[in-house]
Write an enzyme that holds these catalytic residues in place. Structure first.
Site, PDB file in Angstrom:
ATOM      1  N   LYS A 113      35.666   2.988  -6.251  1.00 46.58           N
ATOM      2  CA  LYS A 113      35.224   1.626  -6.595  1.00 46.58           C
ATOM      3  C   LYS A 113      36.364   0.622  -6.498  1.00 46.58           C
ATOM      4  CE  LYS A 113      30.797   2.078  -8.098  1.00 46.58           C
ATOM      5  NZ  LYS A 113      29.646   1.757  -8.892  1.00 46.58           N
ATOM      6  N   LYS A 197      27.359   9.532   0.527  1.00 48.95           N
ATOM      7  CA  LYS A 197      26.213   9.580  -0.392  1.00 48.95           C
ATOM      8  C   LYS A 197      25.327   8.344  -0.222  1.00 48.95           C
ATOM      9  CE  LYS A 197      26.794   7.939  -4.882  1.00 48.95           C
ATOM     10  NZ  LYS A 197      25.958   7.599  -6.003  1.00 48.95           N
ATOM     11  N   LYS A 200      22.949   2.736  -3.858  1.00 48.35           N
ATOM     12  CA  LYS A 200      22.186   1.498  -3.934  1.00 48.35           C
ATOM     13  C   LYS A 200      23.072   0.269  -3.763  1.00 48.35           C
ATOM     14  CE  LYS A 200      21.360   2.166  -8.855  1.00 48.35           C
ATOM     15  NZ  LYS A 200      22.598   1.894  -9.579  1.00 48.35           N
TER      16      LYS A 200
END
Ligand code: ATP
Ligand code: LTN
Length: 331
Positions: A113, A197, A200
């Site tokens: 992140k 992966k 969203k």
């Protein structure tokens, strides 16, 4: 007899997709009958990435309607927003004082992140796993159904439960992860980049199938899914990640084991597999989408469900937090 407690959460960021459905929600539905379930809209986690307040509020209601449309029943399970129960943040502080920097520095989600959000490397991204541990431990949770990407965070929650119990006496139940195997949907991969992966927060919507995608959009996205230059339909995550992902999706949507699908598709082409997977997902999502539109129309009811959930959650949260504060000598 009291049933074991189950806790799980999804951040109201981006759009719910079939990765969440197969990795988490499907297990929630299965376990809803046997556990005392708490499903949280973890909005305090979502704000580790900058959110537009108006969109966040609207999306939160979308998510609650989506949980219910999938089959989470507010009469059987507690559905609530994390921000409605301030004890989560308070327990997080108490746990933070028992969490080592090195433990958080090892977390792969945090590393991913901060690499992605270089303009907003905030403290919340770093301490996120401590808040997640607080979510879980606050309710004496026994079972935590999540996707494979959450395994490392779960380990921290277990370590913190042990550490606190050793230091202050038995305060917390030791939580157990429930993670589907990769074949069973524990890690659904992106359609266009199957080594990544399905997420969203992906900026390319072609990478995921949102639960609310129109049937034709679903068919089109699957047609474009990346496979490989071989022609055999065989499950092999390492060498054939795209085809393996399609088999996982088809198996998840139809209930047919992957080994049986490999036999069915022997000698058939990738186009065939893609079309059938598209149709199976359309059929799976059709009733969910119809339920969603019906439920989403009644904001008063959605708000009532959340208020009722928060009220029940607060009673439980208060009881654990009091016990912890007392044990730590906080008057
Ligand atoms: P974001 O991309 O916004 O960081 P996310 O897509 O990873 O989020 P979360 O809200 O973090 O979604 O995840 C909710 C639940 O769904 C978790 O239990 C997570 O493990 C599971 N999950 C998320 N993506 C997948 C996936 N691709 N396959 C299987 N499970 C998944
Ligand atoms: N970190 C999780 C969401 C989450 C969660 C939880 C899951 C927050 N708190 C507690 C299970 C239990 C994620 O999916 N990114």
């Amino acid at each position: 007899m009291a049933r074991d407690i189950l806790f799980s959460g999804i951040q109201p960021s981006g759009q719910l997709n079939i990765g969440h459905y197969f990795g988490a929600v499907k297990n929630w539905l299965r376990m809803q009958e046997d556990f005392d379930c708490m499903f949280s809209l973890v909005n305090l986690h979502a704000i580790t990435v900058r959110q537009d307040p108006v969109a966040l509020r609207k999306r939160s209601l979308d998510f609650v309607a989506a949980y219910m449309a999938c089959g989470i029943d507010p009469e059987k399970s507690i559905i609530f927003a994390q921000s409605d129960v301030p004890e989560h943040s308070e327990l997080m502080w108490l746990l933070s004082c028992h969490t080592y920097m090195g433990e958080l520095e090892r977390m792969t989600q945090y590393k991913d992140k901060i690499a992605k959000h270089t303009d907003n490397v905030n403290l919340g991204l770093f301490s996120y796993p401590v808040l997640m541990a607080a979510d879980i431990l606050l309710y004496q949770t026994k079972a935590v159904p999540v996707g494979a990407d959450q395994k490392q965070h779960l380990e921290l929650a277990r370590d913190l439960a042990n550490r606190m119990n050793n230091a202050y006496g038995k305060l917390f139940t030791q939580p157990e992860p429930y993670i589907p195997s990769t074949e069973d949907g524990g890690r659904i991969m992106s359609l266009l980049e199957p080594e990544k992966k399905m997420s969203k927060s992906d900026e390319n919507a072609g990478n995921y199938i949102a639960l609310l995608d129109e049937p034709n959009v679903i068919r089109k996205k699957l047609k474009r899914a990346v496979t490989d230059t071989d022609t055999v339909i065989r499950y092999d995550r390492e060498h054939k990640p795209g085809v393996s992902n399609l088999l996982t999706l088809l198996s998840g949507a139809t209930g047919k084991p992957i080994a049986a699908l490999e036999v069915d598709y022997a000698g058939k082409g990738y186009g065939h597999l893609k079309t059938d997977t598209g149709e199976a997902i359309v059929a799976l999502l059709e009733p969910i989408q119809a339920n969603f539109h019906h439920l989403r129309n009644d904001e008063t009811e959605l708000t009532r469900v959340m208020e009722q959930g928060a009220e029940k959650a607060r009673i439980r949260a208060h009881s654990t937090l009091n016990k912890v504060k007392k044990a730590m000598g906080l008057i």
